[in-house]
Design a protein around this motif. Structure first.
Motif, PDB file in Angstrom:
ATOM      1  N   ASP A 136       2.218  16.693  10.987  1.00 22.67           N
ATOM      2  CA  ASP A 136       0.749  16.772  11.070  1.00 22.67           C
ATOM      3  C   ASP A 136       0.061  15.894  10.026  1.00 22.67           C
ATOM      4  OD1 ASP A 136       0.632  18.489  13.220  1.00 22.67           O
ATOM      5  OD2 ASP A 136       0.580  20.314  11.993  1.00 22.67           O
ATOM      6  N   THR A 137       0.765  15.557   8.945  1.00 21.15           N
ATOM      7  CA  THR A 137       0.158  14.764   7.872  1.00 21.15           C
ATOM      8  C   THR A 137       0.194  13.258   8.151  1.00 21.15           C
ATOM      9  OG1 THR A 137       2.246  14.555   6.654  1.00 21.15           O
ATOM     10  CG2 THR A 137       0.914  16.511   6.207  1.00 21.15           C
ATOM     11  N   LEU A 138       0.915  12.860   9.197  1.00 25.32           N
ATOM     12  CA  LEU A 138       1.034  11.432   9.502  1.00 25.32           C
ATOM     13  C   LEU A 138      -0.249  10.898  10.130  1.00 25.32           C
ATOM     14  CD1 LEU A 138       4.640  11.338  11.012  1.00 25.32           C
ATOM     15  CD2 LEU A 138       3.950  10.631   8.723  1.00 25.32           C
ATOM     16  N   PRO A 139      -0.620   9.660   9.845  1.00 22.70           N
ATOM     17  CA  PRO A 139      -1.808   9.064  10.479  1.00 22.70           C
ATOM     18  C   PRO A 139      -1.547   8.803  11.957  1.00 22.70           C
ATOM     19  CG  PRO A 139      -0.652   7.412   9.186  1.00 22.70           C
ATOM     20  CD  PRO A 139       0.017   8.723   8.888  1.00 22.70           C
ATOM     21  N   VAL A 140      -2.577   8.987  12.775  1.00 25.26           N
ATOM     22  CA  VAL A 140      -2.434   8.767  14.221  1.00 25.26           C
ATOM     23  C   VAL A 140      -2.659   7.283  14.501  1.00 25.26           C
ATOM     24  CG1 VAL A 140      -3.215   9.473  16.516  1.00 25.26           C
ATOM     25  CG2 VAL A 140      -3.280  11.100  14.628  1.00 25.26           C
ATOM     26  N   THR A 141      -1.598   6.504  14.393  1.00 20.90           N
ATOM     27  CA  THR A 141      -1.671   5.051  14.586  1.00 20.90           C
ATOM     28  C   THR A 141      -0.566   4.597  15.519  1.00 20.90           C
ATOM     29  OG1 THR A 141      -0.205   4.596  12.717  1.00 20.90           O
ATOM     30  CG2 THR A 141      -2.571   4.747  12.237  1.00 20.90           C
ATOM     31  N   HIS A 142      -0.687   3.339  15.964  1.00 20.61           N
ATOM     32  CA  HIS A 142       0.353   2.761  16.808  1.00 20.61           C
ATOM     33  C   HIS A 142       1.682   2.702  16.063  1.00 20.61           C
ATOM     34  CE1 HIS A 142      -2.656   1.898  19.695  1.00 20.61           C
ATOM     35  NE2 HIS A 142      -3.187   0.849  19.077  1.00 20.61           N
ATOM     36  N   GLU A 143       1.616   2.398  14.761  1.00 16.66           N
ATOM     37  CA  GLU A 143       2.834   2.308  13.967  1.00 16.66           C
ATOM     38  C   GLU A 143       3.544   3.658  13.894  1.00 16.66           C
ATOM     39  OE1 GLU A 143      -0.047   1.086  13.077  1.00 16.66           O
ATOM     40  OE2 GLU A 143       0.316  -1.083  12.903  1.00 16.66           O
TER      41      GLU A 143
ATOM     42  N   TRP B 107       6.381  18.187  19.260  1.00 16.42           N
ATOM     43  CA  TRP B 107       5.191  17.957  18.437  1.00 16.42           C
ATOM     44  C   TRP B 107       4.293  16.902  19.075  1.00 16.42           C
ATOM     45  CZ3 TRP B 107       3.236  13.690  15.812  1.00 16.42           C
ATOM     46  CH2 TRP B 107       2.155  13.962  14.959  1.00 16.42           C
ATOM     47  N   ILE B 108       4.868  15.812  19.542  1.00 20.80           N
ATOM     48  CA  ILE B 108       4.074  14.742  20.163  1.00 20.80           C
ATOM     49  C   ILE B 108       3.325  15.275  21.379  1.00 20.80           C
ATOM     50  CG2 ILE B 108       4.194  12.551  21.423  1.00 20.80           C
ATOM     51  CD1 ILE B 108       6.572  11.782  19.668  1.00 20.80           C
ATOM     52  N   LEU B 109       4.024  16.065  22.226  1.00 23.44           N
ATOM     53  CA  LEU B 109       3.450  16.494  23.501  1.00 23.44           C
ATOM     54  C   LEU B 109       2.487  17.669  23.362  1.00 23.44           C
ATOM     55  CD1 LEU B 109       6.671  16.248  25.700  1.00 23.44           C
ATOM     56  CD2 LEU B 109       4.700  14.714  25.778  1.00 23.44           C
ATOM     57  N   TYR B 110       2.795  18.601  22.456  1.00 28.36           N
ATOM     58  CA  TYR B 110       2.044  19.853  22.435  1.00 28.36           C
ATOM     59  C   TYR B 110       1.258  20.105  21.153  1.00 28.36           C
ATOM     60  CZ  TYR B 110       5.399  20.595  26.214  1.00 28.36           C
ATOM     61  OH  TYR B 110       6.150  20.451  27.352  1.00 28.36           O
ATOM     62  N   LYS B 111       1.530  19.362  20.092  1.00 32.03           N
ATOM     63  CA  LYS B 111       0.876  19.625  18.814  1.00 32.03           C
ATOM     64  C   LYS B 111      -0.005  18.482  18.326  1.00 32.03           C
ATOM     65  CE  LYS B 111       3.244  23.507  18.110  1.00 32.03           C
ATOM     66  NZ  LYS B 111       2.607  24.842  17.989  1.00 32.03           N
ATOM     67  N   SER B 112       0.338  17.262  18.691  1.00 36.29           N
ATOM     68  CA  SER B 112      -0.358  16.100  18.133  1.00 36.29           C
ATOM     69  C   SER B 112      -1.551  15.701  18.994  1.00 36.29           C
ATOM     70  CB  SER B 112       0.604  14.916  18.028  1.00 36.29           C
ATOM     71  OG  SER B 112       0.837  14.352  19.309  1.00 36.29           O
ATOM     72  N   SER B 113      -2.310  14.720  18.498  1.00 38.05           N
ATOM     73  CA  SER B 113      -3.455  14.193  19.258  1.00 38.05           C
ATOM     74  C   SER B 113      -3.079  12.929  20.027  1.00 38.05           C
ATOM     75  CB  SER B 113      -4.624  13.899  18.301  1.00 38.05           C
ATOM     76  OG  SER B 113      -4.222  12.972  17.307  1.00 38.05           O
ATOM     77  N   PHE B 114      -1.775  12.585  20.018  1.00 40.42           N
ATOM     78  CA  PHE B 114      -1.339  11.435  20.804  1.00 40.42           C
ATOM     79  C   PHE B 114      -1.475  11.745  22.291  1.00 40.42           C
ATOM     80  CE2 PHE B 114       1.244  10.376  16.970  1.00 40.42           C
ATOM     81  CZ  PHE B 114       0.774   9.082  16.781  1.00 40.42           C
TER      82      PHE B 114
ATOM     83  N   ASP C 170       7.263   4.583  15.254  1.00 39.96           N
ATOM     84  CA  ASP C 170       8.248   5.167  14.344  1.00 39.96           C
ATOM     85  C   ASP C 170       8.830   6.462  14.917  1.00 39.96           C
ATOM     86  OD1 ASP C 170       8.098   3.177  12.427  1.00 39.96           O
ATOM     87  OD2 ASP C 170       6.502   4.167  11.311  1.00 39.96           O
ATOM     88  N   LEU C 171       7.950   7.308  15.477  1.00 36.93           N
ATOM     89  CA  LEU C 171       8.412   8.580  16.024  1.00 36.93           C
ATOM     90  C   LEU C 171       9.345   8.376  17.217  1.00 36.93           C
ATOM     91  CD1 LEU C 171       5.098  10.646  15.811  1.00 36.93           C
ATOM     92  CD2 LEU C 171       7.185  11.021  14.482  1.00 36.93           C
ATOM     93  N   ILE C 172       9.005   7.425  18.091  1.00 35.21           N
ATOM     94  CA  ILE C 172       9.860   7.163  19.247  1.00 35.21           C
ATOM     95  C   ILE C 172      11.191   6.563  18.800  1.00 35.21           C
ATOM     96  CG2 ILE C 172      10.092   5.849  21.393  1.00 35.21           C
ATOM     97  CD1 ILE C 172       8.166   8.230  21.507  1.00 35.21           C
TER      98      ILE C 172
ATOM     99  N   LEU D 241       0.855  -1.184   0.000  1.00 30.53           N
ATOM    100  CA  LEU D 241       0.000   0.000   0.000  1.00 30.53           C
ATOM    101  C   LEU D 241       0.891   1.234   0.000  1.00 30.53           C
ATOM    102  CD1 LEU D 241      -2.877   1.178   0.299  1.00 30.53           C
ATOM    103  CD2 LEU D 241      -2.516   1.104   2.773  1.00 30.53           C
ATOM    104  N   LEU D 242       0.688   2.127  -0.980  1.00 26.71           N
ATOM    105  CA  LEU D 242       1.497   3.332  -1.071  1.00 26.71           C
ATOM    106  C   LEU D 242       0.716   4.508  -0.513  1.00 26.71           C
ATOM    107  CD1 LEU D 242       2.977   2.916  -4.660  1.00 26.71           C
ATOM    108  CD2 LEU D 242       3.926   2.141  -2.484  1.00 26.71           C
ATOM    109  N   VAL D 243       1.347   5.249   0.416  1.00 28.00           N
ATOM    110  CA  VAL D 243       0.693   6.406   1.029  1.00 28.00           C
ATOM    111  C   VAL D 243       1.569   7.623   0.800  1.00 28.00           C
ATOM    112  CG1 VAL D 243      -0.208   7.388   3.155  1.00 28.00           C
ATOM    113  CG2 VAL D 243      -0.289   4.911   2.791  1.00 28.00           C
ATOM    114  N   ARG D 244       0.999   8.699   0.209  1.00 27.76           N
ATOM    115  CA  ARG D 244       1.780   9.916  -0.034  1.00 27.76           C
ATOM    116  C   ARG D 244       1.483  10.953   1.054  1.00 27.76           C
ATOM    117  NH1 ARG D 244       4.391  10.322  -4.764  1.00 27.76           N
ATOM    118  NH2 ARG D 244       3.879   8.831  -6.393  1.00 27.76           N
ATOM    119  N   CYS D 245       2.530  11.720   1.406  1.00 26.86           N
ATOM    120  CA  CYS D 245       2.326  12.799   2.373  1.00 26.86           C
ATOM    121  C   CYS D 245       3.189  13.981   1.961  1.00 26.86           C
ATOM    122  CB  CYS D 245       2.647  12.354   3.788  1.00 26.86           C
ATOM    123  SG  CYS D 245       4.399  12.266   4.106  1.00 26.86           S
ATOM    124  N   THR D 246       3.077  15.091   2.700  1.00 34.23           N
ATOM    125  CA  THR D 246       3.780  16.318   2.332  1.00 34.23           C
ATOM    126  C   THR D 246       5.243  16.302   2.698  1.00 34.23           C
ATOM    127  OG1 THR D 246       3.130  17.310   4.411  1.00 34.23           O
ATOM    128  CG2 THR D 246       1.688  17.693   2.510  1.00 34.23           C
TER     129      THR D 246
END
Length: 576
Positions: free
Chosen positions: A110-117, A144-151, A121-123, A2-7
């Motif tokens: 911000d363009t990344l999907p909010v998933t466990h994967e 970004w994780i702590l103050y900008k994301s929905s994680f 990856d971020l950690i 599956l190919l996923v494009r982002c910015t």
């Protein structure tokens, strides 16, 4: 696939997943049936071997496989496991390394999907950046994780961010992150306090470090070896070894068992202070406590003996390490080579160098530098040059230190032409000569009586980008004093206050030495009294110079009495 494009201007590749499990075909030896493969992951362990990671040990049902427990201060992942970065993680890593504007990094994330994967990856990327000591991009991801994301906020991210700020000496930001952690109702861990204490120590804020240590108990966390180690390490880096020893004693008094890392830190501390006997005492203590030394411990102890040139003791520890089934690495071999170098046995160092290569351990740049130094110390400047040339032939780029060691070798041989050639080579290689290099050239010109060239170097240092330090003026005072130019010597000494430089024991002793050679006893006593009034404590060299000024038994007795009285006074004053 599956190919996923982002910015991020890259293509992210994800494996297709069904019902939370990867699928592959596998033959059952008994029935030939096709069955589902368990969701395991391949990773490289701390020994560099490929292994399988069982997801049951870190269930995704707990909001992400690495959430809250995946990173430990000083090690990496749990039990030293470092998962291989996924293709997505590699793309993120490359992007954040190149992009310097945090806003652009956050916009891309911000363009990344909010998933466990994505979380994993971020950690993984944050920890990889930490290993590479790339604090700014690591901080951007954690922010970004702590103050900008929905994680969901996580103590691990706060710890990583505190670490990044601490490494950049931004203690106030580390402090603010700690407050944010508490306000987010995250429970601080021992890693949190270890990193916060280390950040305070790095900035010289020992009072705040102690306050954090006390604050830790409020959350029901008794200080562990991890926290004590961070405290001791921070104090050592803040150049406060005495306080580090006090914390080590407190650790034992509090009933906290010192770990291998604790003993290794203290052995290093005493080794750097040329107290090999104390380093050995701690080594024997840890073995009596059934605390197993590792290769770092042995290397620290070999280094302790190496600094004092005790090559026989260093070799004894080296052999003991091998008896304990520990394989020496390049650092251990380098430490042993250093022992022979400082003891004045360059061919002994060369034998260890050959042994290292024979055992399949590849020498590094430090190994070659040690050999250049070993030959230079022994006055074998041609051998030093041969090693330097060999290093370049092998594609190892000589550093500033490499050039300085070769410079010292030729300076000892008083080969001024070759020294000037080395300085020019440094400039051609893009290495600007520093204060140490220019001080070396000044000293060489002074020894050869080339005072005009010596003063030209001084003028270049005072007018140019180079910083003249107290060692620079100590060289001038010593050279002019030896040459009998007392007026020039005194002029330089009197000018130190205008340059915001405080005379040290070498300055005073060099000045004393000038008059001592002329047997000007009364003048030497006057300078000695000035030295004491200025709060500078004499050392063995000062006493020797003062005694050499004496020309009668009465004068020798008078000086001896003064030195003994001062020595007793200093002993009484030390405990306070």
């Amino acid at each position: 696939m599956l190919l996923v494009r982002c910015t991020l201007n890259h293509i992210f590749i994800e494996s297709r997943i069904r019902n939370g499990h990867f699928r592959r075909k596998e033959k059952n030896p008994s029935s030939g049936d096709v069955k589902k493969w368990k969701s395991d992951r391949v990773y490289i362990d701390k020994h560099g071997k490929w292994r399988i990671f069982d997801h049951k040990k870190m269930s995704r049902k707990r909001c992400g496989s690495l959430r809250g427990q995946g990173w430990k201060y000083g090690s990496g992942f749990v039990d030293g496991i470092f998962p291989v970065l996924s293709p997505v993680a590699h793309q993120i890593l490359n992007f954040v390394r190149k992009e310097v504007d945090p806003n652009n990094v956050w916009a891309a994330l911000d363009t990344l999907p909010v998933t466990h994967e994505t979380w994993d990856d971020l950690i993984n990327v944050a920890v990889q950046l930490r290993l590479n000591k790339q604090w700014d991009p690591m901080a951007s991801i954690c922010q970004w994780i702590l103050y900008k994301s929905s994680f969901q906020t996580d103590v691990m991210c706060y710890n990583l961010l505190i670490d990044a700020y601490g490494q950049k000496y931004l203690y106030k930001k580390a402090e603010e992150t700690y407050v944010d952690l508490l306000q987010a109702r995250c429970i601080p861990t021992e890693d949190t306090y270890a990193l916060l204490i280390k950040a305070y120590c790095a900035c010289g804020l020992l009072g705040k470090a102690e306050a954090a240590f006390v604050d830790m108990r409020k959350y029901g966390l008794p200080p562990s070896a991890i926290v004590y180690n961070a405290y001791i390490d921070g104090l050592m880096k803040a150049r406060n070894p005495q306080r580090a020893i006090e914390i080590f004693q407190r650790m034992k008094n509090d009933g906290c068992q010192p770990s291998t890392d604790t003993y290794t830190l203290l052995i290093n501390l005493h080794g750097k202070a040329s107290q090999s006997y104390m380093a050995l005492k701690l080594f024997n203590e840890m073995r009596s406590k059934k605390c197993r030394p590792d290769i770092c411990t042995y290397t620290a102890l070999v280094n302790a003996f190496a600094r004092e040139g005790l090559c026989e003791k260093a070799e004894e520890i080296f052999e003991q390490m091998q008896e304990d089934k520990l394989e020496p690495d390049v650092y251990t071999y380098n430490a042993l080579m250093e022992a022979y170098s400082r003891a004045g046995f360059p061919y002994g160092a060369a034998e260890i160098f050959s042994l290292m290569r024979h055992m399949g351990c590849e020498p590094d740049r430090a190994s070659y530098n040690i050999m250049v130094d070993a030959y230079g110390r022994a006055g074998l400047h041609e051998d030093a040059q041969a090693v330097f040339n060999e290093m370049k032939r092998l594609g190892i780029t000589p550093t500033m230190k490499s050039h300085m060691l070769l410079l010292c070798a030729y300076s000892k041989a008083r080969n001024v032409t070759k020294c000037e050639e080395i300085v020019n080579q440094m400039s051609e290689s893009g290495l600007e000569p520093d204060t140490f290099v220019l001080n070396s050239m000044m000293h060489l010109y002074g020894q050869l009586g080339q005072f005009e060239k010596m003063e030209e170097v001084l003028t270049a240092m005072e007018k140019g980008p180079y910083e003249a330090d107290i060692s620079t003026y100590n060289i001038l005072i010593n050279i002019y004093g030896r040459a009998g130019f007392f007026e020039r010597m005194e002029g330089i000494f009197q000018s130190l206050t205008t340059k915001n430089l405080k005379p040290d024991v070498v300055t005073w002793t060099s000045r004393l030495g000038a008059y001592s050679r002329k047997k000007l006893y009364r003048k030497c006593l006057e300078i000695f009294e000035e030295m004491i009034d200025a709060g500078c404590h004499p050392d063995g060299g000062t006493a020797k110079v003062l005694l050499s000024a004496c020309s009668s038994e009465d004068q020798i007795e008078q000086v001896t009495t003064v030195i003994r009285t001062m020595h007793k006074g200093m002993e009484i004053a030390l405990p306070a």
